[in-house]
Design a protein around this motif. Structure first.
Motif, PDB file in Angstrom:
ATOM      1  N   PHE A 122       0.835  -1.205   0.000  1.00  0.00           N
ATOM      2  CA  PHE A 122       0.000   0.000   0.000  1.00  0.00           C
ATOM      3  C   PHE A 122       0.871   1.256   0.000  1.00  0.00           C
ATOM      4  CE2 PHE A 122      -4.574  -0.999   1.179  1.00  0.00           C
ATOM      5  CZ  PHE A 122      -4.517  -2.290   0.673  1.00  0.00           C
ATOM      6  N   SER A 123       1.918   1.253   0.826  1.00  0.00           N
ATOM      7  CA  SER A 123       2.813   2.414   0.901  1.00  0.00           C
ATOM      8  C   SER A 123       3.495   2.656  -0.433  1.00  0.00           C
ATOM      9  CB  SER A 123       3.863   2.208   1.992  1.00  0.00           C
ATOM     10  OG  SER A 123       3.241   2.071   3.249  1.00  0.00           O
ATOM     11  N   LEU A 124       3.940   1.573  -1.074  1.00  0.00           N
ATOM     12  CA  LEU A 124       4.598   1.664  -2.372  1.00  0.00           C
ATOM     13  C   LEU A 124       3.660   2.252  -3.426  1.00  0.00           C
ATOM     14  CD1 LEU A 124       7.365   0.862  -3.640  1.00  0.00           C
ATOM     15  CD2 LEU A 124       6.308  -1.295  -4.331  1.00  0.00           C
ATOM     16  N   ALA A 125       2.371   1.948  -3.296  1.00  0.00           N
ATOM     17  CA  ALA A 125       1.379   2.443  -4.249  1.00  0.00           C
ATOM     18  C   ALA A 125       0.880   3.840  -3.890  1.00  0.00           C
ATOM     19  CB  ALA A 125       0.195   1.480  -4.315  1.00  0.00           C
ATOM     20  N   GLY A 126       1.359   4.389  -2.763  1.00  0.00           N
ATOM     21  CA  GLY A 126       0.944   5.728  -2.358  1.00  0.00           C
ATOM     22  C   GLY A 126      -0.429   5.782  -1.737  1.00  0.00           C
ATOM     23  N   ILE A 127      -0.873   4.681  -1.162  1.00  0.00           N
ATOM     24  CA  ILE A 127      -2.202   4.622  -0.555  1.00  0.00           C
ATOM     25  C   ILE A 127      -2.082   4.674   0.961  1.00  0.00           C
ATOM     26  CG2 ILE A 127      -4.218   3.108  -0.188  1.00  0.00           C
ATOM     27  CD1 ILE A 127      -3.681   2.143  -3.112  1.00  0.00           C
ATOM     28  N   ASP A 128      -2.830   5.557   1.582  1.00  0.00           N
ATOM     29  CA  ASP A 128      -2.805   5.724   3.032  1.00  0.00           C
ATOM     30  C   ASP A 128      -3.433   4.500   3.689  1.00  0.00           C
ATOM     31  OD1 ASP A 128      -2.850   6.552   5.631  1.00  0.00           O
ATOM     32  OD2 ASP A 128      -4.399   8.084   5.368  1.00  0.00           O
ATOM     33  N   VAL A 129      -2.625   3.759   4.450  1.00  0.00           N
ATOM     34  CA  VAL A 129      -3.120   2.514   5.063  1.00  0.00           C
ATOM     35  C   VAL A 129      -4.175   2.781   6.121  1.00  0.00           C
ATOM     36  CG1 VAL A 129      -1.061   1.159   4.574  1.00  0.00           C
ATOM     37  CG2 VAL A 129      -1.205   2.456   6.703  1.00  0.00           C
ATOM     38  N   ASN A 130      -4.256   4.019   6.602  1.00  0.00           N
ATOM     39  CA  ASN A 130      -5.271   4.347   7.606  1.00  0.00           C
ATOM     40  C   ASN A 130      -6.461   5.090   7.010  1.00  0.00           C
ATOM     41  OD1 ASN A 130      -3.724   3.325   9.852  1.00  0.00           O
ATOM     42  ND2 ASN A 130      -2.384   5.102   9.577  1.00  0.00           N
ATOM     43  N   GLY A 131      -6.426   5.355   5.722  1.00  0.00           N
ATOM     44  CA  GLY A 131      -7.470   6.141   5.081  1.00  0.00           C
ATOM     45  C   GLY A 131      -8.614   5.283   4.566  1.00  0.00           C
ATOM     46  N   VAL A 132      -9.654   5.982   4.068  1.00  0.00           N
ATOM     47  CA  VAL A 132     -10.849   5.295   3.555  1.00  0.00           C
ATOM     48  C   VAL A 132     -10.522   4.469   2.317  1.00  0.00           C
ATOM     49  CG1 VAL A 132     -11.577   7.227   2.085  1.00  0.00           C
ATOM     50  CG2 VAL A 132     -13.287   5.615   2.966  1.00  0.00           C
ATOM     51  N   GLN A 133      -9.478   4.871   1.568  1.00  0.00           N
ATOM     52  CA  GLN A 133      -9.131   4.164   0.343  1.00  0.00           C
ATOM     53  C   GLN A 133      -8.689   2.730   0.612  1.00  0.00           C
ATOM     54  OE1 GLN A 133     -10.246   4.899  -2.455  1.00  0.00           O
ATOM     55  NE2 GLN A 133      -8.830   6.311  -3.436  1.00  0.00           N
ATOM     56  N   GLN A 180       2.788 -17.720 -10.063  1.00  0.00           N
ATOM     57  CA  GLN A 180       2.396 -17.729 -11.479  1.00  0.00           C
ATOM     58  C   GLN A 180       1.032 -17.065 -11.679  1.00  0.00           C
ATOM     59  OE1 GLN A 180       4.580 -18.878 -13.877  1.00  0.00           O
ATOM     60  NE2 GLN A 180       5.894 -18.971 -12.076  1.00  0.00           N
ATOM     61  N   ILE A 181       0.303 -16.874 -10.598  1.00  0.00           N
ATOM     62  CA  ILE A 181      -1.065 -16.347 -10.716  1.00  0.00           C
ATOM     63  C   ILE A 181      -1.165 -14.931 -10.190  1.00  0.00           C
ATOM     64  CG2 ILE A 181      -3.477 -16.703 -10.059  1.00  0.00           C
ATOM     65  CD1 ILE A 181      -2.723 -19.680  -9.644  1.00  0.00           C
ATOM     66  N   ILE A 182      -0.622 -14.692  -8.999  1.00  0.00           N
ATOM     67  CA  ILE A 182      -0.743 -13.376  -8.380  1.00  0.00           C
ATOM     68  C   ILE A 182       0.622 -12.874  -7.929  1.00  0.00           C
ATOM     69  CG2 ILE A 182      -3.139 -13.567  -7.619  1.00  0.00           C
ATOM     70  CD1 ILE A 182      -2.186 -14.631  -4.984  1.00  0.00           C
ATOM     71  N   SER A 183       0.771 -11.577  -7.870  1.00  0.00           N
ATOM     72  CA  SER A 183       2.068 -10.989  -7.565  1.00  0.00           C
ATOM     73  C   SER A 183       1.888  -9.705  -6.769  1.00  0.00           C
ATOM     74  CB  SER A 183       2.811 -10.705  -8.870  1.00  0.00           C
ATOM     75  OG  SER A 183       3.776  -9.692  -8.694  1.00  0.00           O
ATOM     76  N   LEU A 184       2.582  -9.625  -5.646  1.00  0.00           N
ATOM     77  CA  LEU A 184       2.542  -8.409  -4.828  1.00  0.00           C
ATOM     78  C   LEU A 184       3.051  -7.213  -5.618  1.00  0.00           C
ATOM     79  CD1 LEU A 184       3.878  -9.727  -1.395  1.00  0.00           C
ATOM     80  CD2 LEU A 184       1.599  -8.848  -1.830  1.00  0.00           C
ATOM     81  N   ASN A 185       4.123  -7.414  -6.373  1.00  0.00           N
ATOM     82  CA  ASN A 185       4.683  -6.316  -7.166  1.00  0.00           C
ATOM     83  C   ASN A 185       3.698  -5.826  -8.222  1.00  0.00           C
ATOM     84  OD1 ASN A 185       7.096  -6.208  -5.783  1.00  0.00           O
ATOM     85  ND2 ASN A 185       8.148  -7.627  -7.172  1.00  0.00           N
ATOM     86  N   LYS A 186       3.001  -6.764  -8.850  1.00  0.00           N
ATOM     87  CA  LYS A 186       2.028  -6.379  -9.875  1.00  0.00           C
ATOM     88  C   LYS A 186       0.855  -5.621  -9.260  1.00  0.00           C
ATOM     89  CE  LYS A 186       3.076  -9.916 -13.326  1.00  0.00           C
ATOM     90  NZ  LYS A 186       2.613 -11.148 -14.001  1.00  0.00           N
TER      91      LYS A 186
END
Length: 425
Positions: free
Chosen positions: A190-201, A246-252
């Motif tokens: 979330f931090s890497l994506a710029g999303i506030d972990v405590n916010g409504v988003q 092969q299916i899901i990726s944290l980086n993606k």
């Protein structure tokens, strides 16, 4: 998906699935500048030629098949049919479909066998159509629940959650509630994506991740996620036996969230002289979240202006009282009308006149430092007249625009008509 955040949640879901290599179709409403925004293939609105070609194909077919003169579908229903036509023709891997209003009676609810459905945070909106209580609105929203389809929601008020749970039982639907974020590795994403972990988003993102992964699980026919998802997700994710990498990726996921462009919703549009903060909040709950966001991202030293309008039967006095806490230096009230010539200008001038009367009332309620303008073009002209042509970042005026997505659409028609997320204002 069934309120303002539903579009954002759909946008995140689409971005995650596209980042994992799937071809996507995404249907949303309303549009900000062009109707083509409502129908997207692989994240992009369909082209003018594609829209025109598909429009006339569908229109002529419906016209030929009708029994009576009045059998043609209304605007939103027609766009829903058009969307299905475009997605089927493009043979997309997955369609992400945002409901229009409600769910139970929405034209998108013709889908019989979705893989999964989602209900975002409930608020009092469209009460003339959906009901005056959260329980009534929850009943309408949960109309999208389908037998044997996974349904996801976020924490809701107890009375509304009870309605959702009862409807899930009635519809033979597995309802799962997304919990708050606890895992450190996900916090890092979330931090890497710029999303506030405590916010409504955070809620929107967690809901979108659940929906995307549920679809991928179905697509790959593997048990990617445990039903408890949030609690046990990380353990499932690193289970080597299923080769989940092969299916899901944290980086993606982080890349998808960081690159997801969804104009008009917690958007900051920076220009040479003004920073515009755009959020189409139109319920009390979303205005509270908008105020919290603006306080967090704005500079304390800048002059602050507000552009506001709200339509429908909402209690505008409550909205104005909340916005007063931000101590704006100047406040503009204007209808959802750009005031410039546009190819897609379908303005209802009777409605605009009604909004102008409402704006005048808002101006009187606000009092000092407020002004009413006839259009957004007039507002922008006035702002430009009162600020220097060149300013350093610390001195730039900050303008919050909120109350209606249609208001933001009118603004972007002038500032950023092709939705590049930039402007030379």
């Amino acid at each position: 998906l069934a309120p303002r955040v539903k579009g954002t949640t759909c946008a995140f879901t689409e971005a995650i699935l596209r980042q994992h290599g799937f071809s996507t179709g995404f249907f949303s409403s309303p549009h900000l500048v062009s109707v083509r925004e409502r129908i997207r293939l692989n994240g992009e609105p369909i082209s003018q030629s594609h829209f025109a070609h598909s429009f006339w194909n569908v229109y002529r077919r419906l016209q030929q098949e009708r029994e009576y003169e009045s059998d043609m579908p209304t605007y939103f229903k027609f766009l829903t049919i058009l969307m299905f036509h475009v997605f089927l023709e493009a043979n997309v891997d997955v369609a992400i479909i945002e409901v229009g209003i409600g769910g139970e009676l929405d034209s998108t609810n013709v889908l019989r066998n979705p893989v999964c459905v989602g209900v975002t945070s409930l608020g009092l909106e469209h009460t003339s159509l959906l009901g005056n209580t959260l329980e009534e609105i929850a009943y309408q929203k949960s109309g999208i629940f389908k037998p044997y389809a996974a349904a996801f929601t976020v924490s809701q008020p107890e009375s509304a959650m009870r309605v959702l749970q009862n409807r899930a039982i009635e519809r033979q639907c597995d309802l799962r509630v997304v919990s708050n974020l606890q895992d450190k590795e996900w916090t890092d994403v979330f931090s890497l994506a710029g999303i506030d972990v405590n916010g409504v988003q955070q809620q929107n993102v967690l809901l979108s991740i659940n929906l995307a992964f549920e679809w991928m699980k179905s697509h790959n026919n593997q048990s990617v996620l445990d039903n408890k998802y949030v609690k046990d997700f990380h353990n499932n994710f690193i289970n080597d036996k299923n080769d989940l990498s092969q299916i899901i990726s944290l980086n993606k996921i982080a890349t998808a969230l960081a690159n997801c462009k969804w104009p008009g919703r917690t958007q900051i549009l920076r220009t040479n002289t003004v920073d515009f903060f755009l959020d189409g909040a139109h319920t009390i709950e979303s205005i509270v979240n908008c105020i919290s966001w603006f306080k967090r991202v704005s500079r304390g030293t800048s002059s602050k202006f507000l552009i506001f309008n709200i339509s429908g039967d909402r209690n505008s006095l409550e909205f104005l009282k909340l916005l007063k806490s931000l101590n704006f230096d100047k406040v503009y009230f204007a209808p959802n009308y750009a005031g410039v010539t546009s190819v897609e200008d379908l303005s209802d001038y009777a409605s605009i006149e009604k909004q102008r009367k409402q704006c005048k009332k808002h101006c009187e309620l606000w009092g000092k430092n407020s002004v009413m303008k006839n259009s957004i073009a007039e507002v922008l002209h006035d702002i430009k007249r009162h600020i220097p042509s060149q300013t350093i970042n610390q001195d730039k005026v900050e303008v919050l625009v909120t109350g209606s997505l249609h208001l933001i659409g009118a603004l972007l028609t002038i500032l950023d008509p092709t939705l590049t997320m930039t402007s030379d204002f």
